[in-house]
Design a protein around this motif. Structure first.
Motif, PDB file in Angstrom:
ATOM      1  N   GLY A 182     -17.427   8.850   4.660  1.00 52.09           N
ATOM      2  CA  GLY A 182     -17.330   8.023   3.466  1.00 52.09           C
ATOM      3  C   GLY A 182     -15.912   7.712   3.031  1.00 52.09           C
ATOM      4  N   LYS A 183     -14.939   7.936   3.903  1.00 52.68           N
ATOM      5  CA  LYS A 183     -13.541   7.692   3.576  1.00 52.68           C
ATOM      6  C   LYS A 183     -12.888   6.808   4.626  1.00 52.68           C
ATOM      7  N   VAL A 184     -11.874   6.061   4.186  1.00 52.08           N
ATOM      8  CA  VAL A 184     -10.988   5.352   5.095  1.00 52.08           C
ATOM      9  C   VAL A 184      -9.625   6.032   5.019  1.00 52.08           C
ATOM     10  N   PHE A 185      -9.121   6.449   6.161  1.00 54.01           N
ATOM     11  CA  PHE A 185      -7.809   7.087   6.234  1.00 54.01           C
ATOM     12  C   PHE A 185      -6.835   6.135   6.915  1.00 54.01           C
ATOM     13  N   LEU A 186      -5.771   5.773   6.216  1.00 54.57           N
ATOM     14  CA  LEU A 186      -4.696   4.974   6.780  1.00 54.57           C
ATOM     15  C   LEU A 186      -3.593   5.943   7.187  1.00 54.57           C
ATOM     16  N   ILE A 187      -3.388   6.067   8.486  1.00 52.82           N
ATOM     17  CA  ILE A 187      -2.342   6.936   9.021  1.00 52.82           C
ATOM     18  C   ILE A 187      -1.155   6.049   9.384  1.00 52.82           C
ATOM     19  N   TYR A 188       0.033   6.441   8.963  1.00 53.46           N
ATOM     20  CA  TYR A 188       1.219   5.633   9.224  1.00 53.46           C
ATOM     21  C   TYR A 188       2.371   6.520   9.677  1.00 53.46           C
ATOM     22  N   SER A 189       3.389   5.904  10.240  1.00 49.56           N
ATOM     23  CA  SER A 189       4.576   6.630  10.694  1.00 49.56           C
ATOM     24  C   SER A 189       5.692   6.474   9.674  1.00 49.56           C
ATOM     25  N   ALA A 190       6.437   7.567   9.484  1.00 48.97           N
ATOM     26  CA  ALA A 190       7.478   7.597   8.458  1.00 48.97           C
ATOM     27  C   ALA A 190       8.801   8.082   9.033  1.00 48.97           C
ATOM     28  N   SER A 191       9.912   7.598   8.457  1.00 53.92           N
ATOM     29  CA  SER A 191      11.288   7.835   8.905  1.00 53.92           C
ATOM     30  C   SER A 191      11.576   7.005  10.154  1.00 53.92           C
ATOM     31  N   THR A 192      12.749   7.175  10.744  1.00 54.67           N
ATOM     32  CA  THR A 192      13.134   6.370  11.897  1.00 54.67           C
ATOM     33  C   THR A 192      12.566   6.970  13.174  1.00 54.67           C
ATOM     34  N   THR A 193      12.201   6.104  14.102  1.00 50.50           N
ATOM     35  CA  THR A 193      11.546   6.559  15.320  1.00 50.50           C
ATOM     36  C   THR A 193      12.461   7.400  16.191  1.00 50.50           C
ATOM     37  N   TRP A 194      13.782   7.310  15.992  1.00 50.71           N
ATOM     38  CA  TRP A 194      14.720   8.115  16.788  1.00 50.71           C
ATOM     39  C   TRP A 194      15.031   9.453  16.131  1.00 50.71           C
ATOM     40  N   SER A 195      14.555   9.666  14.932  1.00 46.85           N
ATOM     41  CA  SER A 195      14.821  10.922  14.233  1.00 46.85           C
ATOM     42  C   SER A 195      13.853  12.011  14.684  1.00 46.85           C
ATOM     43  N   ASP A 196      14.349  13.249  14.795  1.00 42.66           N
ATOM     44  CA  ASP A 196      13.468  14.385  15.088  1.00 42.66           C
ATOM     45  C   ASP A 196      12.313  14.463  14.105  1.00 42.66           C
ATOM     46  N   ASP A 197      12.551  13.998  12.870  1.00 47.12           N
ATOM     47  CA  ASP A 197      11.577  14.159  11.797  1.00 47.12           C
ATOM     48  C   ASP A 197      10.662  12.957  11.600  1.00 47.12           C
ATOM     49  N   TYR A 198      10.672  12.033  12.529  1.00 50.19           N
ATOM     50  CA  TYR A 198       9.642  10.991  12.553  1.00 50.19           C
ATOM     51  C   TYR A 198       8.286  11.691  12.598  1.00 50.19           C
TER      52      TYR A 198
ATOM     53  N   LEU B  45       0.810  -1.220   0.000  1.00 47.38           N
ATOM     54  CA  LEU B  45       0.000   0.000   0.000  1.00 47.38           C
ATOM     55  C   LEU B  45       0.839   1.263   0.000  1.00 47.38           C
ATOM     56  N   THR B  46       1.935   1.275   0.732  1.00 49.17           N
ATOM     57  CA  THR B  46       2.804   2.454   0.721  1.00 49.17           C
ATOM     58  C   THR B  46       4.229   2.065   1.088  1.00 49.17           C
ATOM     59  N   LYS B  47       5.179   2.659   0.373  1.00 52.76           N
ATOM     60  CA  LYS B  47       6.594   2.519   0.663  1.00 52.76           C
ATOM     61  C   LYS B  47       7.193   3.921   0.750  1.00 52.76           C
ATOM     62  N   PRO B  48       8.346   4.081   1.374  1.00 51.52           N
ATOM     63  CA  PRO B  48       8.963   5.403   1.448  1.00 51.52           C
ATOM     64  C   PRO B  48       9.333   5.932   0.064  1.00 51.52           C
ATOM     65  N   GLU B  49       8.812   7.129  -0.238  1.00 48.35           N
ATOM     66  CA  GLU B  49       9.064   7.756  -1.537  1.00 48.35           C
ATOM     67  C   GLU B  49       9.588   9.173  -1.413  1.00 48.35           C
ATOM     68  N   TYR B  50       9.201   9.869  -0.351  1.00 46.58           N
ATOM     69  CA  TYR B  50       9.524  11.283  -0.185  1.00 46.58           C
ATOM     70  C   TYR B  50      10.647  11.460   0.841  1.00 46.58           C
ATOM     71  N   ASP B  51      11.314  12.607   0.771  1.00 42.04           N
ATOM     72  CA  ASP B  51      12.419  12.870   1.698  1.00 42.04           C
ATOM     73  C   ASP B  51      11.975  12.788   3.153  1.00 42.04           C
ATOM     74  N   TRP B  52      10.749  13.242   3.447  1.00 45.93           N
ATOM     75  CA  TRP B  52      10.276  13.241   4.840  1.00 45.93           C
ATOM     76  C   TRP B  52      10.009  11.821   5.357  1.00 45.93           C
ATOM     77  N   GLU B  53      10.053  10.824   4.469  1.00 48.19           N
ATOM     78  CA  GLU B  53       9.911   9.421   4.875  1.00 48.19           C
ATOM     79  C   GLU B  53      11.268   8.720   5.014  1.00 48.19           C
ATOM     80  N   LYS B  54      12.354   9.471   4.839  1.00 42.32           N
ATOM     81  CA  LYS B  54      13.677   8.858   4.778  1.00 42.32           C
ATOM     82  C   LYS B  54      14.668   9.526   5.724  1.00 42.32           C
TER      83      LYS B  54
END
Length: 319
Positions: free
Chosen positions: A201-217, A175-184
């Protein structure tokens, strides 16, 4: 967590803990779990703000060796078909290659009582972590963050149908793989921690991106029509920007790996997440937090900014 008056609280809701999962049940209680590493603890509270001081029950201790013995992470409790289930990540001590998602079942009305029985590991195509389930339109889906032999990223989120709460069937779809800089950010490209909102009427899949130890997680989002085929990747639209990120002015870094719940009276939506209170503070300093969120005129969740630990937040409606 600090109660500043009888009507407000301050984050964090616990001094430490990662991957917070808060579930509001029809019995009027909130069931709450965080990563403990060597066991599974379950909190039962009549309020959201009081989970840290609520009754805690250790519901599972792993075997001393072998499959599922080590690194118990990201537990989630769900109520499916009149039974309780806990999904959690564990490894055999060999690292990522031995990491799987395991399932426990309990038939008792109160999940802090009764017996938790292991149903085994979900037979996913890949080793992985952060397993969750979505019950929607009479169907049950399993989603997880899978590790593969990827040259340019570490984990991606896969979905598969379920025959029952511990058995998957059919092919897995990406469904989703890291593609953008904010996911890396943080040295690895990561998509993990899927969870869901269903509204308008929508399903929203919320996910976490980048490493959990990074400020930018932070959090990303996929959107699908609620009546579409959720196992068809073409049904999902991925946001090209994160939907919840660090707030330097509020002193909140690496917000992510969240769950969703509602206030006791059912009128408010809340996000429960972990964050780090200082820049480059390290994953061992993750703290569980919660805050109310709203919706845009277009019917999408609006999480705003992570609130400061100095902010007096109104208690959830109905407490």
């Amino acid at each position: 967590m600090t109660l500043t008056t009888n009507k407000t609280f301050r984050n964090p809701i616990m001094e430490s803990g990662a991957d917070p999962w808060m579930y509001r049940h029809t019995d009027g209680c909130y069931y709450y779990m965080v990563t403990c590493g060597d066991r599974l603890d379950l909190f039962r509270s009549i309020t959201m703000s009081g989970v840290a001081g609520a009754r805690k029950t250790t519901v599972w201790l792993p075997p001393q060796e072998g499959p599922g013995c080590c690194d118990l992470w990201a537990p989630e409790i769900h109520f499916l078909g009149e039974k309780w289930y806990i999904y959690f990540t564990a490894s055999d001590g060999s690292g990522d290659a031995g990491r799987k998602i395991y399932v426990l079942e309990n038939e008792n009305d109160d999940p802090t009582q009764g017996e938790w029985n292991e149903k085994g590991a979900i037979k996913t195509a890949l080793p992985g972590l952060d397993g969750t389930v979505l019950q929607h339109d009479g169907k049950l889906y399993f989603m997880y963050a899978g590790y593969g032999n990827y040259p340019d990223y570490g984990s991606a989120i896969y979905a598969v149908a379920m025959d029952n709460p511990w058995t998957v069937s059919g092919p897995e779809v990406l469904l989703t793989k890291p593609e953008y800089d904010w996911e890396k950010q943080g040295g690895m490209a990561i998509n993990e921690g899927p969870c869901f909102l269903i509204r308008y009427g929508k399903v929203f899949l919320i996910y976490s991106a980048s490493t959990t130890w990074s400020d930018d997680y932070g959090l990303g989002m996929l959107t699908s029509d609620a009546d579409s085929d959720l196992l068809d990747p073409a049904s999902w639209t991925k946001s090209d920007h994160p939907v919840f990120v660090k707030c330097v002015e509020n002193g909140v870094y690496a917000p992510g790996h969240n769950s969703f719940t509602q206030s006791p009276d059912g009128t408010e939506d809340w996000i429960v997440y972990h964050a780090i209170p200082t820049s480059e503070g390290g994953m061992e300093n993750r703290q569980p937090r919660m805050q109310k969120f709203g919706w845009t005129a277009q019917g999408e969740p609006d999480f705003g900014k992570p609130v400061s630990t100095e902010t007096d937040c109104p208690l959830p409606a109905g407490e």
